[in-house]
Design an enzyme around this catalytic site. Structure first.
Site, short mmCIF file in Angstrom:
data_model
loop_
_atom_site.label_atom_id
_atom_site.label_comp_id
_atom_site.label_asym_id
_atom_site.label_seq_id
_atom_site.Cartn_x
_atom_site.Cartn_y
_atom_site.Cartn_z
N SER A 129 0.85 -1.19 0.00
CA SER A 129 0.00 0.00 0.00
C SER A 129 0.88 1.23 0.00
CB SER A 129 -0.89 0.02 1.24
OG SER A 129 -1.52 1.28 1.39
N TYR A 142 -2.26 0.08 10.35
CA TYR A 142 -2.29 -0.36 8.96
C TYR A 142 -0.97 -0.03 8.26
CZ TYR A 142 -3.77 -0.86 4.11
OH TYR A 142 -3.86 -1.22 2.78
#
Length: 177
Positions: A129, A142
């Site tokens: 990501s 995250y």
């Protein structure tokens, strides 16, 4: 002839979102595709797998390899999100998200490696990501897992290049899924 014709691909987290789009792209380019997911659907060879359970992952990978006569491509896509600052999530939540997003990739790669070693076209693609390289507010947990995925990918690439296994990651931003 499609560029991936004859190759067998496994996509974790392929039942929806980026994983499903990836499975569709691989299939459109000629690959045989197995989707490993908690809810794999029926569009492809769908196999139940919980990436937090090593036996579940091994069984699904072995089943895919048996059905396809091997595995050439592993897409490690299964993952979950988390919102908050470093102070907002409990230890249990940190462990849970790391277990899915990082250790889940380890489990899938470990199970697939014997098949990838036998392939002349072996590749692992880890879904990372942009959060791995950009400071995003309210994404401490995250982002930490995706930073670990980036580092894991680099280490795996160094470890397995001599075996002819390419290991890369993609760093998507927010996607409509």
């Amino acid at each position: 002839m499609a560029e991936l014709s004859g190759l067998a691909a496994v996509v974790t987290g392929g039942g929806s979102g980026i994983g499903l789009a990836t499975a569709r792209l691989l299939a459109s380019r000629g690959a045989k595709v197995a989707v490993l997911d908690l809810k794999p659907g029926d569009e492809f060879t769908g196999l139940y797998a919980d990436v937090t359970d090593d036996a579940s992952v091994r069984e699904a990978i072995d089943t895919a390899a048996e059905r396809f006569g091997g595995i050439d491509i592993l897409v490690n896509n299964a993952g979950i999100g988390a919102i908050g600052t470093v102070a907002d999530n409990s230890d249990d939540e940190w462990h849970r998200v790391f277990d899915v997003n990082v250790v889940g990739m380890v489990r899938a790669a470990r199970a697939a490696l014997p098949y990838l070693r036998a392939s002349g076209h072996a590749a692992i693609v880890n879904t990372c990501s942009v959060a791995a390289i950009a400071g995003l507010p309210q994404r401490a947990l995250y982002s930490a897992t995706k930073g670990a995925v980036l580092s894991l990918t680099l280490a795996m690439a160094a470890d397995h290049i001599h075996e002819g296994i390419r290991v890369n990651c993609v760093l998507p931003g927010t996607a409509d899924t």
